[in-house]
Write a protein that holds these residues in place. Sequence first.
Motif, PDB file in Angstrom:
ATOM      1  N   ASN A  18      79.616  15.496  74.545  1.00 14.42           N
ATOM      2  CA  ASN A  18      81.081  15.529  74.411  1.00 14.42           C
ATOM      3  C   ASN A  18      81.683  16.838  74.909  1.00 14.42           C
ATOM      4  N   PHE A  19      81.212  17.278  76.062  1.00 13.15           N
ATOM      5  CA  PHE A  19      81.686  18.554  76.622  1.00 13.15           C
ATOM      6  C   PHE A  19      83.139  18.427  77.091  1.00 13.15           C
ATOM      7  N   LYS A  20      83.966  19.413  76.708  1.00 11.74           N
ATOM      8  CA  LYS A  20      85.366  19.449  77.147  1.00 11.74           C
ATOM      9  C   LYS A  20      85.699  20.863  77.614  1.00 11.74           C
ATOM     10  N   GLN A  21      86.309  20.958  78.783  1.00 15.06           N
ATOM     11  CA  GLN A  21      86.791  22.252  79.278  1.00 15.06           C
ATOM     12  C   GLN A  21      88.227  22.385  78.810  1.00 15.06           C
ATOM     13  N   ILE A  22      88.454  23.195  77.785  1.00 18.66           N
ATOM     14  CA  ILE A  22      89.781  23.314  77.175  1.00 18.66           C
ATOM     15  C   ILE A  22      90.719  24.119  78.062  1.00 18.66           C
ATOM     16  N   SER A  23      90.182  25.182  78.653  1.00 14.32           N
ATOM     17  CA  SER A  23      90.954  26.040  79.551  1.00 14.32           C
ATOM     18  C   SER A  23      89.995  26.573  80.605  1.00 14.32           C
ATOM     19  N   LYS A  24      90.433  27.598  81.316  1.00 14.57           N
ATOM     20  CA  LYS A  24      89.582  28.133  82.387  1.00 14.57           C
ATOM     21  C   LYS A  24      88.224  28.580  81.860  1.00 14.57           C
ATOM     22  N   ILE A  25      88.199  29.176  80.668  1.00 15.11           N
ATOM     23  CA  ILE A  25      86.949  29.683  80.104  1.00 15.11           C
ATOM     24  C   ILE A  25      86.577  28.981  78.804  1.00 15.11           C
ATOM     25  N   LEU A  26      87.553  28.646  77.968  1.00 14.25           N
ATOM     26  CA  LEU A  26      87.261  28.013  76.686  1.00 14.25           C
ATOM     27  C   LEU A  26      86.657  26.631  76.867  1.00 14.25           C
ATOM     28  N   GLU A  27      85.575  26.387  76.170  1.00 14.30           N
ATOM     29  CA  GLU A  27      84.922  25.087  76.239  1.00 14.30           C
ATOM     30  C   GLU A  27      84.531  24.632  74.841  1.00 14.30           C
ATOM     31  N   GLU A  28      84.485  23.337  74.679  1.00 12.00           N
ATOM     32  CA  GLU A  28      84.167  22.754  73.371  1.00 12.00           C
ATOM     33  C   GLU A  28      83.130  21.664  73.593  1.00 12.00           C
ATOM     34  N   PHE A  29      82.128  21.617  72.730  1.00 14.40           N
ATOM     35  CA  PHE A  29      81.121  20.564  72.839  1.00 14.40           C
ATOM     36  C   PHE A  29      80.407  20.390  71.514  1.00 14.40           C
ATOM     37  N   ASP A  30      79.734  19.265  71.394  1.00 14.70           N
ATOM     38  CA  ASP A  30      78.892  19.006  70.241  1.00 14.70           C
ATOM     39  C   ASP A  30      77.443  19.256  70.633  1.00 14.70           C
ATOM     40  N   VAL A  31      76.629  19.526  69.642  1.00 11.90           N
ATOM     41  CA  VAL A  31      75.192  19.713  69.869  1.00 11.90           C
ATOM     42  C   VAL A  31      74.462  18.603  69.147  1.00 11.90           C
ATOM     43  N   GLU A  32      73.616  17.904  69.869  1.00 14.53           N
ATOM     44  CA  GLU A  32      72.921  16.749  69.310  1.00 14.53           C
ATOM     45  C   GLU A  32      71.415  16.906  69.473  1.00 14.53           C
ATOM     46  N   GLU A  33      70.690  16.670  68.401  1.00 12.30           N
ATOM     47  CA  GLU A  33      69.237  16.680  68.508  1.00 12.30           C
ATOM     48  C   GLU A  33      68.763  15.370  69.099  1.00 12.30           C
ATOM     49  N   GLN A  34      67.911  15.460  70.112  1.00 14.32           N
ATOM     50  CA  GLN A  34      67.390  14.275  70.776  1.00 14.32           C
ATOM     51  C   GLN A  34      65.889  14.417  70.970  1.00 14.32           C
ATOM     52  N   SER A  35      65.227  13.302  71.133  1.00 11.73           N
ATOM     53  CA  SER A  35      63.807  13.360  71.462  1.00 11.73           C
ATOM     54  C   SER A  35      63.660  13.834  72.900  1.00 11.73           C
ATOM     55  N   SER A  36      62.538  14.472  73.180  1.00 15.56           N
ATOM     56  CA  SER A  36      62.311  14.981  74.530  1.00 15.56           C
ATOM     57  C   SER A  36      62.224  13.848  75.553  1.00 15.56           C
ATOM     58  N   THR A  37      61.855  12.662  75.096  1.00 14.05           N
ATOM     59  CA  THR A  37      61.765  11.528  76.022  1.00 14.05           C
ATOM     60  C   THR A  37      63.144  11.130  76.550  1.00 14.05           C
ATOM     61  N   MET A  38      64.167  11.322  75.736  1.00 11.80           N
ATOM     62  CA  MET A  38      65.529  11.033  76.190  1.00 11.80           C
ATOM     63  C   MET A  38      65.922  11.964  77.325  1.00 11.80           C
ATOM     64  N   LEU A  39      65.522  13.232  77.216  1.00  8.82           N
ATOM     65  CA  LEU A  39      65.800  14.202  78.282  1.00  8.82           C
ATOM     66  C   LEU A  39      65.066  13.804  79.559  1.00  8.82           C
ATOM     67  N   GLU A  40      63.815  13.374  79.412  1.00  5.22           N
ATOM     68  CA  GLU A  40      63.017  12.979  80.574  1.00  5.22           C
ATOM     69  C   GLU A  40      63.572  11.712  81.236  1.00  5.22           C
ATOM     70  N   LYS A  41      64.188  10.854  80.452  1.00  2.00           N
ATOM     71  CA  LYS A  41      64.795   9.652  81.028  1.00  2.00           C
ATOM     72  C   LYS A  41      66.036  10.009  81.830  1.00  2.00           C
ATOM     73  N   ARG A  42      66.827  10.967  81.321  1.00  2.00           N
ATOM     74  CA  ARG A  42      68.033  11.386  82.041  1.00  2.00           C
ATOM     75  C   ARG A  42      67.675  12.148  83.317  1.00  2.00           C
ATOM     76  N   PHE A  43      66.605  12.930  83.239  1.00  2.00           N
ATOM     77  CA  PHE A  43      66.169  13.737  84.382  1.00  2.00           C
ATOM     78  C   PHE A  43      64.680  13.470  84.618  1.00  2.00           C
ATOM     79  N   PRO A  44      64.347  12.512  85.468  1.00  2.00           N
ATOM     80  CA  PRO A  44      62.937  12.137  85.677  1.00  2.00           C
ATOM     81  C   PRO A  44      62.062  13.275  86.178  1.00  2.00           C
TER      82      PRO A  44
END
Length: 419
Positions: free
Chosen positions: A52-78
């Motif tokens: 849920n990354f959002k660029q609020i302004s030129k520098i300010l940014e807002e996002f959530d941090v989510e714990e995921q299994s490493s396999t999910m990361l490998e699926k997104r980036f083979p």
Amino acid sequence: MEAARPPATAGKFVVVGGGIAGVTCAEQLATQFPSEDILLITASPVIKAVTNFKQISKILEEFDVEEQSSTMLEKRFPNIKVIESGVKQLKSEEHCIVTEDGNQHVYKKLCLCAGAKPKLICEGNPYVLGIRDTDSAQEFQKQLTKAKRIMIIGNGGIALELVYEIEGCEVIWAIKDKAIGNTFFDAGAAEFLTSKLIAEKPEAKIAQKRTRYTTEGRKKEARSKSKADNVGSALGPDWHEGLNLKGTKEFNLGEDGGLKVDDHMHTSVPDVYAAGDICTASWQLSPVWQQMRLWTQARQMGWYAAKCMAAASLGDSTDMDFSFELFAHVTKFFNYKVVLLGKYNAQGLGSDHELMLRCTKGQEYIKVVMQNGRMMGAVLIGETDLEETFENLILNQMNLSSYGEDLLDPNIDIEDYFD
């Protein structure tokens, strides 16, 4: 007959650490080099991903941090290969990382993002818990179900969230500072937030068990907005990964114990970079930026470290990322939106500065730090809608002397001044 040890795994880029800095670095490298294998070494079975990354302004940014299994990361980036193991040794001259499972991983460029270690007042005591990551938060949650009284020691972001969120037992909050949230706020802002703790909410008239906060011998009552099972959302970087650097030439460490990095996130060891909590920014800092070990900076450093590693690998040059021009952080405390900009607590300005304040109890708190007619920092609590305007005023260093007190006059739309 003993099985032969597998040969050393070679990767052009190796990243150590499954927190925000490490995962961001690995993702960026995987995007830039889709045909290369990116090795991510992490001691934990889960990684921390930005969502849920959002660029609020030129520098300010807002996002959530989510714990995921490493396999999910490998699926997104083979092309990301996650190796679940602690790091035992770094052999810098051989460009090799040795993991706890005995395997060796050869790198051309390495980024260390293994986090930092929390300070615990007591080791090995079942009644003393250090909250540093999601695992320790879950353990705390189990203990909390049986507790009638708990003591929270600390004055950082996690402590602030816990004090506001926990209900159903007495909370004793022990801090060494004169005001709450000393890392983020001055006494004025702390007083504004404290009123939220002791204020009765309309629904408090209904009979129910409430939290009692004990501070300096006085008991204060408060209603909190949600159950204790929500405490995990406030937790900071992945601090539980150790890193043993024996067997290599000594790093040039910063005063805070972090690995010193230059303006390209490079350590004192060839081809070794660092990002996030483990590193200490040691370049010539912008007058309105300072390092704080926060998720936002972990993401920015991880992203920038990847850009620098990629550029060095290709023989290209890269400019300093703009996010290091101005300290900018947005968070939420006591259910208020909180924006911190620049030298928001007049850090390093000495007595050569003045403050301008605007406060509406229960609604907003605005503090501006001025020096020689120029805005150097700001604290915005509540829905002020001033963050982008103030960000620009701090960045362009416009002389605001002629505006005087009108700068914070609630009857004047300051945004129209500087469109």
